[in-house]
Design a protein around this motif. Structure first.
Motif: not given
Lengths: 379, 323
Positions: B13-14, B16-18, B223, B227, B239, B265, B268-269, B291
């Motif tokens: 997950a890290t 993917r959000v990074s 994005l 994703q 972001k 990231g 957030e994850a 956050q």
């Protein structure tokens, strides 16, 4: 602000160029309206009608303008000192906390005219404190004020969500907001002012914080152009080196300017909270802090320019709401585009038409442009 | 074994959000190293995401979506360049303007074109960048420890994820091993020296702004086309500013930028994964604090408490050629 361009007559500098820039911004906005498939002239007509059509519309227009006068002044004060306070949004948001605490504590015991001054002080103090940290970091540690104030916008938003969801929300309620204020924390409406001119205002939220905003505009003018402190601010903004040489304390002037700026932004919270919603809700600032940037740029950082610029944005907000009814394709987000275009053309591209205008002036009357054109200066 | 699964999922997950943070951060790196401050990363990414999802929805091709995203972000970048390089306007003001124009126009155009309240139609099949399963990922999945790590962390991402991480060494190589990179860094430190050497400051800075546009475009496309399956209004959700924070955190260097983005990231994850769960020793941490942590960390860094972040010297200053 020093520019690498030659001088123009004052009326061209302060009147003609901003109007041309504004016209271009609205022209591009018109193109967007056309792209969406609506007639821009018809849209403009509905917009103006929606903002000035009747007493209630005018009252709403001035209600929104109140927010933008506060935030516009906040940005302008910082501009004079060469600082860019992009954190008006966060300062106003967190100042809602100060207003909330005063209102929740005193609304059952004091009448509004006693709560109001306390709330003014509280909102200004909280806003100023929120601006103090970035100011201190700039003055003492050299942190970039733009970045820190942006970060503080986000921190303020997170903090307010936490406070409203977990702390200030009354027990048993689902909505993330404070309890409704009693009449002791509700500001009187200003509808009668418009009704004196024979208009009907029904329930528009225009309230006495509009008058407070006008008083603040006057006080900012006094501060910047009629006091020693204001002179020091302008000196520092014009040339930090000269200010240092003149013995002006850099840290002191940065911190005071930012606190004044934060206090002005903070006072914006009074208008929607005490004047309209009578409670603190999530996102009550609704971007007014950012509109302040456009307002200050358009008003050339002078209160006499900021008040009309704020009213223009009030027109866009109120007229835009009416426009969204008649042309569903043009929602209120159109204002965000216009805001961006105004910032672009009146701010970042303010010199775009200057060379052309200068050539024009020089060919018509060489004397008005000054004898010799000095290009560029020490950056 | 469960701990491994949780960790592997968290790391996946890290990553993917990074990715959008990383692409935007590298984009900002090119621009700021050339002396052009860019707080319009957010807006360019948003515009890219919208253009990407719209084009992919209409044509049904993720690649056309990517191209549209890049093109749009480059156009916005050129506006920034036109204002701040050609007309020597205030770069911060120009960036703020770009953010607003992108935020407003994506909603207005999205509503006008698709009538779904600012969303674009949901993408599926070839209109999206699908996850790639690397060879052997399924085969080793049951091998303890290494299996899940290979299958979840290394394999199973969309193409743009790999592109983003490959961009890190590539950016380093461009900036520190090519003539263009040397000049780009020089123009951010001392444009007059570059000018004296007979190299156009304007053209160099424009090229830097173009690089920024391309990378923010890819970030936007990631994005909305990889994703997520489409554009949602305001989907960048700050972001671009976290990327800016990461850039400062990394002191304007590509490899530290990657680690800063992975750190933010991860925050957030983790805040999504462990929402409302008590932490060991600390107790329950409000999700809002998690956050806000990237922003708080950046402020602390800017205050000079975790080493000093020194920006490129000519950053934010328009170059005036003649005196």
């Amino acid at each position: 602000m020093s520019t690498p361009y030659a001088k123009l007559p004052r009326w061209a500098d302060y009147g003609l160029i901003p109007i041309i820039n504004l016209a271009v911004a609205f022209f591009v906005a018109g193109l967007v309206v056309m792209l969406v498939g609506e007639n821009p002239l018809r849209a403009a007509e509905i917009l103006v009608q929606g903002a000035f059509g009747n007493g209630q519309n005018i009252a709403y227009t001035l209600f929104y303008a109140t927010n933008f006068i506060f935030t516009g002044l906040a940005v302008a004060v910082a501009f004079h000192c060469g600082l860019f306070n992009i954190g008006g949004e966060g300062q106003a948001y967190i100042a809602g906390l100060g207003v909330a605490l005063v209102c929740l504590a005193f609304d059952s015991v004091l009448p509004w005219w006693a709560t109001f001054p306390l709330a003014i002080l509280a909102s200004a103090a909280v806003g100023a404190l929120w601006a103090l940290i970035p100011a201190y970091l700039l003055a003492k540690r050299g942190s970039h004020i733009v970045i820190t104030t942006i970060m503080f916008n986000f921190i303020a938003a997170s903090a307010m969500v936490y406070l409203l969801v977990d702390v200030l929300k009354p027990a048993g309620s689902m909505a993330p907001q404070t309890r409704d204020f009693l009449p002791g924390a509700q500001l009187p409406k200003l509808g009668w002012l418009l009704e004196m001119f024979g208009m009907t205002v029904r329930s528009a939220p225009l309230n006495i914080s509009f008058l407070l905003a006008l008083v603040m505009a006057f006080l900012v003018w006094v501060l910047i152009w009629r006091t020693k402190l204001g002179y020091e601010m302008r000196t520092y903004g014009f040339s930090p080196k000269a200010a240092r040489y003149a013995g002006i304390s850099e840290a002191r002037i940065i911190i005071i300017t930012m606190m004044v700026s934060g206090a002005l932004a903070g006072m914006m919270a009074l208008n929607p909270i005490m004047g309209d919603q009578h409670r603190v809700q999530l996102d009550f600032v609704t971007g007014a802090g950012f509109v302040g940037i456009a307002v200050a740029l358009m008003g050339r950082s002078h209160p006499a320019g900021i008040v009309p610029a704020a009213i223009l944005f009030g027109v866009l907000y109120q007229g835009g709401a009416e426009l969204a009814f008649d042309m569903p394709a043009i929602s209120r987000d159109m204002i965000v585009i216009i805001q961006g275009l105004v910032i672009l053309f009146a701010g970042a591209l303010e010199h775009m038409f200057r060379p052309a205008i200068q050539t024009l002036f020089a060919s018509v009357s060489p004397g008005s442009v000054g004898v010799t054109v000095v290009k560029g200066e020490g950056a | 074994m469960e701990l491994i699964d949780v960790l592997v999922q968290l790391v996946g997950a890290t990553i993917r959000v990074s990715v959008p943070l990383l692409l935007a951060c590298l984009a900002g790196l090119f621009s700021e190293r050339a002396g052009i401050f860019d707080i319009g990363l957010e807006g360019k990414m948003l515009a890219g995401a919208f253009a990407g999802a719209s084009a992919a929805a209409v044509t049904g091709s993720a690649w056309i979506g990517l191209a549209a995203a890049i093109l749009t972000a480059v156009c916005f970048g050129l506006v920034h360049g036109f204002a701040s390089i050609t007309h020597r306007g205030n770069q911060i003001v120009s960036g703020v303007a770009i953010n607003f124009i992108a935020a407003g126009s994506t909603i207005i155009l999205g509503q006008a074109w698709f009538q779904q309240g600012g969303r674009t139609p949901s993408l599926s099949g070839d209109a999206r960048f699908q996850a790639i399963t690397l060879p052997g990922a399924d085969a080793v999945h049951d091998v303890p420890v290494i299996g899940p790590i290979y299958a979840e962390v290394i394999s199973g991402h969309s193409l743009l994820v790999y592109v983003a991480f490959l961009m890190v060494p590539f950016t380093w190589w461009v900036l520190f091993r090519t003539r263009f990179g040397l000049r780009l860094r020089a123009v951010g430190e001392n444009p007059a020296a570059v000018d004296t050497a007979g190299i156009s400051v304007t053209w160099l800075r424009y090229r830097a702004v173009l690089c920024t546009g391309v990378l923010t475009g890819i970030a936007g496309a990631y994005l909305s086309v990889a994703q997520n399956a489409g554009f949602v209004k305001d989907m960048t959700a700050g972001k671009g500013f976290i990327a800016l924070a990461a850039l400062i955190f990394a002191k304007w260097k590509p490899v530290p930028a990657m680690f800063a983005c992975l750190l933010f990231g991860f925050l957030e994850a983790a805040s999504i994964r462990f929402q409302g769960m008590p932490w060991p020793f600390i107790g329950k941490v409000p999700v809002q604090l998690m956050q806000a942590l990237p922003y708080i960390l950046t402020v602390i860094l800017l205050a000079g408490f975790i080493g000093k972040a020194i920006p490129p010297r000519a950053g934010g200053v328009p170059y005036v050629k003649e005196r």
